[in-house]
Motif scaffolding. Structure first.
Motif, mmCIF file in Angstrom:
data_model
loop_
_atom_site.group_PDB
_atom_site.id
_atom_site.type_symbol
_atom_site.label_atom_id
_atom_site.label_comp_id
_atom_site.label_asym_id
_atom_site.label_seq_id
_atom_site.Cartn_x
_atom_site.Cartn_y
_atom_site.Cartn_z
ATOM 1 N N THR A 1 4.649 7.344 0.193
ATOM 2 C CA THR A 1 5.484 6.321 0.801
ATOM 3 C C THR A 1 4.867 4.977 0.442
ATOM 4 O O THR A 1 3.684 4.744 0.695
ATOM 5 N N LEU A 2 5.668 4.104 -0.155
ATOM 6 C CA LEU A 2 5.205 2.793 -0.589
ATOM 7 C C LEU A 2 5.742 1.733 0.365
ATOM 8 O O LEU A 2 6.946 1.662 0.602
ATOM 9 N N GLN A 3 4.845 0.934 0.923
ATOM 10 C CA GLN A 3 5.239 -0.185 1.778
ATOM 11 C C GLN A 3 4.864 -1.471 1.056
ATOM 12 O O GLN A 3 3.691 -1.746 0.829
ATOM 13 N N LEU A 4 5.880 -2.236 0.671
ATOM 14 C CA LEU A 4 5.638 -3.522 0.019
ATOM 15 C C LEU A 4 5.835 -4.635 1.030
ATOM 16 O O LEU A 4 6.859 -4.691 1.704
ATOM 17 N N ASP A 5 4.852 -5.512 1.136
ATOM 18 C CA ASP A 5 4.946 -6.666 2.019
ATOM 19 C C ASP A 5 5.537 -7.858 1.280
ATOM 20 O O ASP A 5 6.028 -8.792 1.900
ATOM 21 N N LEU A 6 5.464 -7.835 -0.036
ATOM 22 C CA LEU A 6 6.049 -8.859 -0.904
ATOM 23 C C LEU A 6 6.780 -8.154 -2.034
ATOM 24 O O LEU A 6 6.364 -7.084 -2.469
ATOM 25 N N TYR A 7 7.857 -8.758 -2.520
ATOM 26 C CA TYR A 7 8.623 -8.195 -3.624
ATOM 27 C C TYR A 7 8.541 -9.156 -4.802
ATOM 28 O O TYR A 7 9.165 -10.211 -4.792
ATOM 29 N N PRO A 8 7.751 -8.803 -5.817
ATOM 30 C CA PRO A 8 7.570 -9.723 -6.938
ATOM 31 C C PRO A 8 8.831 -9.854 -7.784
ATOM 32 O O PRO A 8 9.576 -8.887 -7.973
ATOM 33 N N LEU A 9 9.061 -11.065 -8.281
ATOM 34 C CA LEU A 9 10.193 -11.317 -9.160
ATOM 35 C C LEU A 9 9.791 -11.244 -10.621
ATOM 36 O O LEU A 9 10.649 -11.176 -11.490
ATOM 37 N N ASP A 10 8.497 -11.294 -10.880
ATOM 38 C CA ASP A 10 8.034 -11.188 -12.254
ATOM 39 C C ASP A 10 6.725 -10.414 -12.281
ATOM 40 O O ASP A 10 6.201 -10.025 -11.249
ATOM 41 N N ALA B 1 0.836 -1.189 0.000
ATOM 42 C CA ALA B 1 0.000 0.000 0.000
ATOM 43 C C ALA B 1 0.879 1.249 0.000
ATOM 44 O O ALA B 1 2.073 1.178 0.291
ATOM 45 N N ALA B 2 0.258 2.399 -0.334
ATOM 46 C CA ALA B 2 0.985 3.669 -0.376
ATOM 47 C C ALA B 2 0.172 4.764 0.307
ATOM 48 O O ALA B 2 -1.058 4.800 0.188
ATOM 49 N N TRP B 3 0.873 5.629 1.014
ATOM 50 C CA TRP B 3 0.264 6.760 1.714
ATOM 51 C C TRP B 3 0.895 8.054 1.203
ATOM 52 O O TRP B 3 2.104 8.099 0.974
ATOM 53 N N PRO B 4 0.098 9.124 1.063
ATOM 54 C CA PRO B 4 0.655 10.396 0.585
ATOM 55 C C PRO B 4 1.515 11.070 1.658
ATOM 56 O O PRO B 4 1.253 10.917 2.854
ATOM 57 N N HIS B 5 2.531 11.788 1.203
ATOM 58 C CA HIS B 5 3.337 12.598 2.112
ATOM 59 C C HIS B 5 2.498 13.783 2.560
ATOM 60 O O HIS B 5 1.618 14.257 1.830
#
Length: 71
Positions: free
Chosen positions: A43-52, A32-36
């Motif tokens: 600000t982007l918070q990734l809980d998973l990092y996709p490989l493809d 998810a992302a929240w505005p400054h």
């Protein structure tokens, strides 16, 4: 320490989109992302990092916005 931006519902939801055979796409919520506060970015918070695949940012639906928080 809890960041002030993370206590509110996110402005955008991050999705991983993978294309499968036959043109079908699989969507997985990965963050998810929240505005400054200054309004000049997110600000982007990734809980998973996709490989493809690709990452798509979309506004949350009404039921997702009510949940708040990250993925």
């Amino acid at each position: 320490m809890t960041k002030k931006s993370e206590t509110k519902a996110p402005a955008l939801i991050a999705w991983q989109v993978r294309e499968a055979k036959g043109g079908k796409a699989y969507w997985t919520r990965i963050g998810a992302a929240w505005p400054h506060q200054s309004g000049d970015g997110h600000t982007l918070q990734l809980d998973l990092y996709p490989l493809d695949g690709r990452i798509v940012l979309l506004p949350p639906k009404a039921d997702e916005a009510a949940e708040g928080g990250a993925a």
